[in-house]
Scaffold this motif. Structure first.
Motif, PDB file in Angstrom:
ATOM      1  N   GLN A   1       0.831  -1.198   0.000  1.00  0.00           N
ATOM      2  CA  GLN A   1       0.000   0.000   0.000  1.00  0.00           C
ATOM      3  C   GLN A   1       0.868   1.253   0.000  1.00  0.00           C
ATOM      4  N   ILE A   2       0.393   2.269  -0.689  1.00  0.00           N
ATOM      5  CA  ILE A   2       1.023   3.582  -0.637  1.00  0.00           C
ATOM      6  C   ILE A   2      -0.061   4.612  -0.317  1.00  0.00           C
ATOM      7  N   THR A   3       0.318   5.652   0.395  1.00  0.00           N
ATOM      8  CA  THR A   3      -0.633   6.701   0.782  1.00  0.00           C
ATOM      9  C   THR A   3      -0.172   8.028   0.196  1.00  0.00           C
ATOM     10  N   LEU A   4      -1.094   8.713  -0.452  1.00  0.00           N
ATOM     11  CA  LEU A   4      -0.816  10.027  -1.023  1.00  0.00           C
ATOM     12  C   LEU A   4      -1.743  11.051  -0.384  1.00  0.00           C
ATOM     13  N   GLN A   5      -1.210  12.237  -0.177  1.00  0.00           N
ATOM     14  CA  GLN A   5      -1.973  13.310   0.464  1.00  0.00           C
ATOM     15  C   GLN A   5      -2.015  14.542  -0.432  1.00  0.00           C
ATOM     16  N   LEU A   6      -3.208  15.111  -0.554  1.00  0.00           N
ATOM     17  CA  LEU A   6      -3.394  16.356  -1.306  1.00  0.00           C
ATOM     18  C   LEU A   6      -3.680  17.482  -0.323  1.00  0.00           C
ATOM     19  N   THR A   7      -2.887  18.547  -0.399  1.00  0.00           N
ATOM     20  CA  THR A   7      -3.073  19.725   0.447  1.00  0.00           C
ATOM     21  C   THR A   7      -3.414  20.922  -0.435  1.00  0.00           C
ATOM     22  N   VAL A   8      -4.468  21.648  -0.058  1.00  0.00           N
ATOM     23  CA  VAL A   8      -4.848  22.852  -0.796  1.00  0.00           C
ATOM     24  C   VAL A   8      -4.686  24.068   0.121  1.00  0.00           C
ATOM     25  N   THR A   9      -4.379  25.202  -0.484  1.00  0.00           N
ATOM     26  CA  THR A   9      -4.228  26.462   0.247  1.00  0.00           C
ATOM     27  C   THR A   9      -5.127  27.513  -0.378  1.00  0.00           C
ATOM     28  N   ASP A  10      -5.857  28.269   0.480  1.00  0.00           N
ATOM     29  CA  ASP A  10      -6.737  29.298  -0.073  1.00  0.00           C
ATOM     30  C   ASP A  10      -6.019  30.649  -0.133  1.00  0.00           C
ATOM     31  N   ASN A  11      -6.728  31.658  -0.601  1.00  0.00           N
ATOM     32  CA  ASN A  11      -6.124  32.970  -0.841  1.00  0.00           C
ATOM     33  C   ASN A  11      -5.768  33.724   0.436  1.00  0.00           C
TER      34      ASN A  11
ATOM     35  N   GLY B   1      -4.291  31.892   2.974  1.00  0.00           N
ATOM     36  CA  GLY B   1      -3.249  31.084   3.599  1.00  0.00           C
ATOM     37  C   GLY B   1      -3.737  29.905   4.403  1.00  0.00           C
ATOM     38  N   ALA B   2      -5.045  29.707   4.487  1.00  0.00           N
ATOM     39  CA  ALA B   2      -5.564  28.556   5.220  1.00  0.00           C
ATOM     40  C   ALA B   2      -5.376  27.292   4.387  1.00  0.00           C
ATOM     41  N   THR B   3      -5.062  26.179   5.045  1.00  0.00           N
ATOM     42  CA  THR B   3      -4.810  24.918   4.340  1.00  0.00           C
ATOM     43  C   THR B   3      -5.719  23.814   4.869  1.00  0.00           C
ATOM     44  N   ASN B   4      -5.888  22.801   4.021  1.00  0.00           N
ATOM     45  CA  ASN B   4      -6.631  21.608   4.423  1.00  0.00           C
ATOM     46  C   ASN B   4      -6.110  20.446   3.583  1.00  0.00           C
ATOM     47  N   SER B   5      -6.147  19.249   4.115  1.00  0.00           N
ATOM     48  CA  SER B   5      -5.567  18.084   3.433  1.00  0.00           C
ATOM     49  C   SER B   5      -6.517  16.903   3.455  1.00  0.00           C
ATOM     50  N   ASP B   6      -6.328  16.029   2.465  1.00  0.00           N
ATOM     51  CA  ASP B   6      -7.077  14.778   2.399  1.00  0.00           C
ATOM     52  C   ASP B   6      -6.146  13.714   1.812  1.00  0.00           C
ATOM     53  N   SER B   7      -6.304  12.488   2.244  1.00  0.00           N
ATOM     54  CA  SER B   7      -5.433  11.400   1.797  1.00  0.00           C
ATOM     55  C   SER B   7      -6.237  10.271   1.195  1.00  0.00           C
ATOM     56  N   LEU B   8      -5.560   9.455   0.367  1.00  0.00           N
ATOM     57  CA  LEU B   8      -6.170   8.245  -0.143  1.00  0.00           C
ATOM     58  C   LEU B   8      -5.126   7.141  -0.127  1.00  0.00           C
ATOM     59  N   ILE B   9      -5.599   5.912  -0.057  1.00  0.00           N
ATOM     60  CA  ILE B   9      -4.720   4.745  -0.014  1.00  0.00           C
ATOM     61  C   ILE B   9      -4.838   3.980  -1.330  1.00  0.00           C
ATOM     62  N   ILE B  10      -3.704   3.653  -1.907  1.00  0.00           N
ATOM     63  CA  ILE B  10      -3.664   2.860  -3.137  1.00  0.00           C
ATOM     64  C   ILE B  10      -3.062   1.504  -2.801  1.00  0.00           C
ATOM     65  N   THR B  11      -3.834   0.467  -3.025  1.00  0.00           N
ATOM     66  CA  THR B  11      -3.371  -0.894  -2.789  1.00  0.00           C
ATOM     67  C   THR B  11      -2.828  -1.449  -4.105  1.00  0.00           C
ATOM     68  N   VAL B  12      -1.574  -1.859  -4.092  1.00  0.00           N
ATOM     69  CA  VAL B  12      -0.907  -2.374  -5.293  1.00  0.00           C
ATOM     70  C   VAL B  12      -0.799  -3.891  -5.168  1.00  0.00           C
ATOM     71  N   VAL B  13      -1.427  -4.602  -6.101  1.00  0.00           N
ATOM     72  CA  VAL B  13      -1.430  -6.065  -6.052  1.00  0.00           C
ATOM     73  C   VAL B  13      -0.554  -6.632  -7.164  1.00  0.00           C
ATOM     74  N   PRO B  14       0.092  -7.777  -6.945  1.00  0.00           N
ATOM     75  CA  PRO B  14       0.961  -8.370  -7.967  1.00  0.00           C
ATOM     76  C   PRO B  14       0.157  -8.938  -9.129  1.00  0.00           C
ATOM     77  N   MET B  15       0.842  -9.141 -10.260  1.00  0.00           N
ATOM     78  CA  MET B  15       0.207  -9.724 -11.437  1.00  0.00           C
ATOM     79  C   MET B  15       0.042 -11.232 -11.268  1.00  0.00           C
ATOM     80  N   THR B  16      -0.950 -11.769 -11.940  1.00  0.00           N
ATOM     81  CA  THR B  16      -1.064 -13.219 -12.039  1.00  0.00           C
ATOM     82  C   THR B  16       0.011 -13.702 -13.011  1.00  0.00           C
ATOM     83  N   PRO B  17       0.366 -14.983 -13.005  1.00  0.00           N
ATOM     84  CA  PRO B  17       1.354 -15.499 -13.953  1.00  0.00           C
ATOM     85  C   PRO B  17       0.984 -15.198 -15.411  1.00  0.00           C
TER      86      PRO B  17
END
Length: 291
Positions: A114-124, A126-142
């Motif tokens: 799994q890898i986690t990425l976070q997006l942060t936004v800033t308004d005009n 200077g206030a900020t807020n963030s949200d994250s999502l999880i990406i599950t990476v699975v191996p290939m079948t043969p």
């Protein structure tokens, strides 16, 4: 002589004192001090935090190309910046991390991760807020791994983007006749195009001219459907072959080229009936121009 204290005098004194005390208490409760000079009272900013969404969690295959579409909004202003960061998992390279939409390639691996990425936004303001999502990476079948390998090999090498191959012919059908199968009607058997491509594609320095040169030699060896006496010049084949780069000649010796072209008895016979008489031992001196 005795003087009687004045009740009125004491009462007025007390009243004045109490009035002053009450006034000070009232002013203090209202936030006014001796330092105030009539300036406006400061108030905290009422700016609201921006809204942000990194998008839903995802499940993807290893080494797949991923696109994420984040978003941000501000009810009392505007979004002035976006910033994607990776907060956990095997490191990936994010293209244009300062935009709401990003792309990257999922990491390699033979087990689920799994890898986690976070997006942060800033308004005009200077206030900020963030949200994250999880990406599950699975191996290939043969099966998927095999397909990916074949695709990678198809797109790798020096000839991958300059040579267009015909469909790979059925082996049994390809040897039925002397002339074989020529799907694209370019004068070269389909099976020989594939063999030449596979032999040369990964050799350093090989290009389209090298490939075409080898194909021309193969066509010189290939016998006609009906034998034509003296139509194949063995010396010309030898001399043309000598002009190929040394690494190509090492990979595909001339005897090997003859072997792949004359791979049936019918083709050997047609070639023998069509070849021009030549010295038994061919040497470079035969390729020198006559004076």
């Amino acid at each position: 002589m005795f003087y009687k204290p004045s009740k009125v005098g004491i009462s007025l004194h007390i009243i004045k004192y109490l009035t002053v005390v009450m006034s000070l208490v009232f002013l203090s409760a209202c936030g006014v001090t001796s330092h105030d000079k009539g300036e406006p009272l400061s108030t905290e900013s009422n700016n609201r935090l921006p809204s942000v969404s990194a998008g839903p969690d995802q499940t993807v295959k290893v080494q797949s190309n991923i696109t994420l579409s984040g978003s941000g909004s501000d009810s009392d202003g505007s979004i002035v910046s976006y910033q994607w960061t990776q907060t956990s998992g095997k490191a990936v390279i994010i293209d244009n991390p300062n935009r709401p939409d990003i792309t990257f390639r999922a990491p390699k691996g033979i087990t689920e991760q799994q890898i986690t990425l976070q997006l942060t936004v800033t308004d005009n303001e200077g206030a900020t807020n963030s949200d994250s999502l999880i990406i599950t990476v699975v191996p290939m079948t043969p099966e998927e791994a095999g397909l990916a390998l074949r695709k990678a090999l198809k797109n790798a090498g020096y000839l991958a983007k300059v040579v267009t191959l015909p469909p790979k012919p059925d082996r049994e059908l390809a040897i039925v006749t002397v002339e074989g199968i020529d799907t694209n009607n370019n004068g070269t058997r389909d099976d020989l195009e594939h063999i030449t491509y596979q032999g040369l594609n990964m050799l350093k320095g090989v290009n389209l001219d090298t490939y075409n040169h080898m194909i021309s030699i193969i066509n010189m060896i290939q016998p006609p459907a009906v034998a034509v006496e003296n139509s194949i010049n063995k010396v010309a084949v030898f001399c043309s072959y000598q002009a190929l780069p040394e690494n190509v000649k090492k990979k595909m010796p001339l005897r090997f080229v003859y072997m792949i072209v004359l791979n049936t008895q019918a083709r050997k016979t047609a070639h023998a009936r069509s070849v021009m008489s030549a010295p038994r031992n061919l040497g470079p001196e035969l390729c020198e121009p006559a004076e």
